[in-house]
Design a protein around this motif. Structure first.
Motif, PDB file in Angstrom:
ATOM      1  N   PHE A 123      -5.289   8.887   4.193  1.00 56.27           N
ATOM      2  CA  PHE A 123      -5.432   8.107   2.671  1.00 56.27           C
ATOM      3  C   PHE A 123      -6.701   7.354   2.546  1.00 56.27           C
ATOM      4  O   PHE A 123      -6.744   6.620   1.415  1.00 56.27           O
ATOM      5  CB  PHE A 123      -3.980   7.294   2.453  1.00 56.27           C
ATOM      6  CG  PHE A 123      -2.898   8.243   2.084  1.00 56.27           C
ATOM      7  CD1 PHE A 123      -2.544   8.508   0.887  1.00 56.27           C
ATOM      8  CD2 PHE A 123      -2.326   8.696   3.350  1.00 56.27           C
ATOM      9  CE1 PHE A 123      -1.615   9.566   0.723  1.00 56.27           C
ATOM     10  CE2 PHE A 123      -1.146   9.711   3.003  1.00 56.27           C
ATOM     11  CZ  PHE A 123      -0.953   9.887   1.677  1.00 56.27           C
ATOM     12  N   LEU A 135       0.535  -1.300   0.116  1.00 57.94           N
ATOM     13  CA  LEU A 135      -0.120  -0.086   0.028  1.00 57.94           C
ATOM     14  C   LEU A 135       0.785   1.349  -0.124  1.00 57.94           C
ATOM     15  O   LEU A 135       1.680   1.431   0.981  1.00 57.94           O
ATOM     16  CB  LEU A 135      -1.063   0.041   1.195  1.00 57.94           C
ATOM     17  CG  LEU A 135      -1.942  -0.983   1.411  1.00 57.94           C
ATOM     18  CD1 LEU A 135      -2.932  -0.953   2.674  1.00 57.94           C
ATOM     19  CD2 LEU A 135      -2.907  -0.990   0.041  1.00 57.94           C
ATOM     20  N   ASP A 136       0.736   2.073  -0.779  1.00 55.69           N
ATOM     21  CA  ASP A 136       1.536   3.284  -1.131  1.00 55.69           C
ATOM     22  C   ASP A 136       0.876   4.484  -0.522  1.00 55.69           C
ATOM     23  O   ASP A 136      -0.555   4.446  -0.718  1.00 55.69           O
ATOM     24  CB  ASP A 136       1.934   3.571  -2.585  1.00 55.69           C
ATOM     25  CG  ASP A 136       3.009   4.782  -2.823  1.00 55.69           C
ATOM     26  OD1 ASP A 136       3.598   5.145  -1.709  1.00 55.69           O
ATOM     27  OD2 ASP A 136       3.088   4.967  -4.080  1.00 55.69           O
ATOM     28  N   LEU A 137       1.619   5.251   0.061  1.00 55.76           N
ATOM     29  CA  LEU A 137       0.956   6.872   0.486  1.00 55.76           C
ATOM     30  C   LEU A 137       1.483   7.581  -0.190  1.00 55.76           C
ATOM     31  O   LEU A 137       2.864   8.343   0.316  1.00 55.76           O
ATOM     32  CB  LEU A 137       1.029   6.670   1.865  1.00 55.76           C
ATOM     33  CG  LEU A 137       0.098   5.661   2.758  1.00 55.76           C
ATOM     34  CD1 LEU A 137       0.681   4.322   2.800  1.00 55.76           C
ATOM     35  CD2 LEU A 137      -0.225   6.204   4.123  1.00 55.76           C
ATOM     36  N   PRO A 138       1.152   7.965  -1.493  1.00 57.24           N
ATOM     37  CA  PRO A 138       1.883   8.982  -2.307  1.00 57.24           C
ATOM     38  C   PRO A 138       2.218  10.283  -1.585  1.00 57.24           C
ATOM     39  O   PRO A 138       1.490  10.717  -0.948  1.00 57.24           O
ATOM     40  CB  PRO A 138       1.231   9.244  -3.579  1.00 57.24           C
ATOM     41  CG  PRO A 138       0.129   7.906  -3.636  1.00 57.24           C
ATOM     42  CD  PRO A 138       0.039   7.644  -2.085  1.00 57.24           C
ATOM     43  N   LEU A 152      -3.581   1.912  -3.135  1.00 54.58           N
ATOM     44  CA  LEU A 152      -3.742   2.969  -2.190  1.00 54.58           C
ATOM     45  C   LEU A 152      -4.709   2.440  -1.118  1.00 54.58           C
ATOM     46  O   LEU A 152      -5.554   1.638  -1.311  1.00 54.58           O
ATOM     47  CB  LEU A 152      -3.880   4.139  -3.068  1.00 54.58           C
ATOM     48  CG  LEU A 152      -3.373   4.919  -4.128  1.00 54.58           C
ATOM     49  CD1 LEU A 152      -4.085   5.863  -4.751  1.00 54.58           C
ATOM     50  CD2 LEU A 152      -1.947   5.168  -3.596  1.00 54.58           C
ATOM     51  N   GLN A 161      -8.382   2.329  -1.682  1.00 52.32           N
ATOM     52  CA  GLN A 161      -8.837   0.920  -2.679  1.00 52.32           C
ATOM     53  C   GLN A 161      -9.249   0.076  -1.930  1.00 52.32           C
ATOM     54  O   GLN A 161      -9.724  -1.186  -2.302  1.00 52.32           O
ATOM     55  CB  GLN A 161      -7.937   0.812  -3.641  1.00 52.32           C
ATOM     56  CG  GLN A 161      -7.606   1.933  -4.707  1.00 52.32           C
ATOM     57  CD  GLN A 161      -6.451   1.426  -5.552  1.00 52.32           C
ATOM     58  OE1 GLN A 161      -5.349   1.583  -5.362  1.00 52.32           O
ATOM     59  NE2 GLN A 161      -6.807   1.207  -6.850  1.00 52.32           N
TER      60      GLN A 161
END
Length: 188
Positions: A134, A76-79, A104, A107
């Motif tokens: 997020f 899981l990315d946290l841009p 993300l 999602q």
């Protein structure tokens, strides 16, 4: 034509250091790691830790099948941050499991973190705040050190606005829509 040498700590030639670091931990590190506030942190849960996650998955199994959902522990990315998480469990629509890249938090339908002595404070504070920021709709914290479960919902920029718990192990925890399931926490 000469090639300039880049010395240690000189990141001026890196177009996007955040993306470079996140790419490196996914493809070069050779083991499962997370970025938590920019710190590379190995992920190596014990069997007791894994037990809680497996018991949750088992209880959600039928309902996930009905809804076309799967559970896993992918990236899981946290841009825009120095965070990149590997939750103990994330439940999301089956079609998203075809993704080769990170997803993300918004999602997901449910994110579960199970504490260990080495990461309990991170799961209780840092990850709770970030998952809310997020947009992870539900965050279930299984706190093995405290012997309790807490369900966080209604995410926003400042955190989750609804908190149910902590409920001592043995007290059922109700997961709201779309799950509509009471989790038996007795064996966590």
């Amino acid at each position: 034509m000469s090639t300039a040498q880049i010395g240690p700590g000189d990141y001026s030639q890196v177009p996007n250091p955040e993306q470079a670091l996140k790419y490196a931990i996914q493809h070069i590190a050779g083991e499962r790691v997370e970025l938590i506030d920019g710190v590379i942190t190995p992920v190596s849960p014990s069997w007791a830790h894994e037990r809680a996650t497996a018991l949750i998955g088992k209880q959600l199994g039928r309902r996930m099948d009905e809804l076309g959902l799967l559970a896993g522990s992918g990236d899981l990315d946290l841009p825009g941050t120095q965070d990149f998480y590997l939750p103990d469990m994330a439940v999301l629509p089956e079609e998203l499991f075809e993704s080769e890249g990170a997803l993300l938090p918004d999602q997901t339908l449910l994110v579960v973190e199970v504490t260990s002595p080495s990461n309990a404070d991170t799961d209780r504070t840092v990850k709770r705040r970030r998952y809310a920021q997020f947009g992870a709709p539900l965050y279930l914290l299984v706190d093995r050190q405290e012997g309790a479960c807490t369900l966080f919902s209604q995410p926003g920029e400042l955190g989750y606005t609804r908190v149910e718990g902590p409920h001592p192990f043995g007290v059922p925890v109700r997961l709201p829509e779309p799950f509509e399931v009471d989790l038996d926490t007795t064996r966590f």
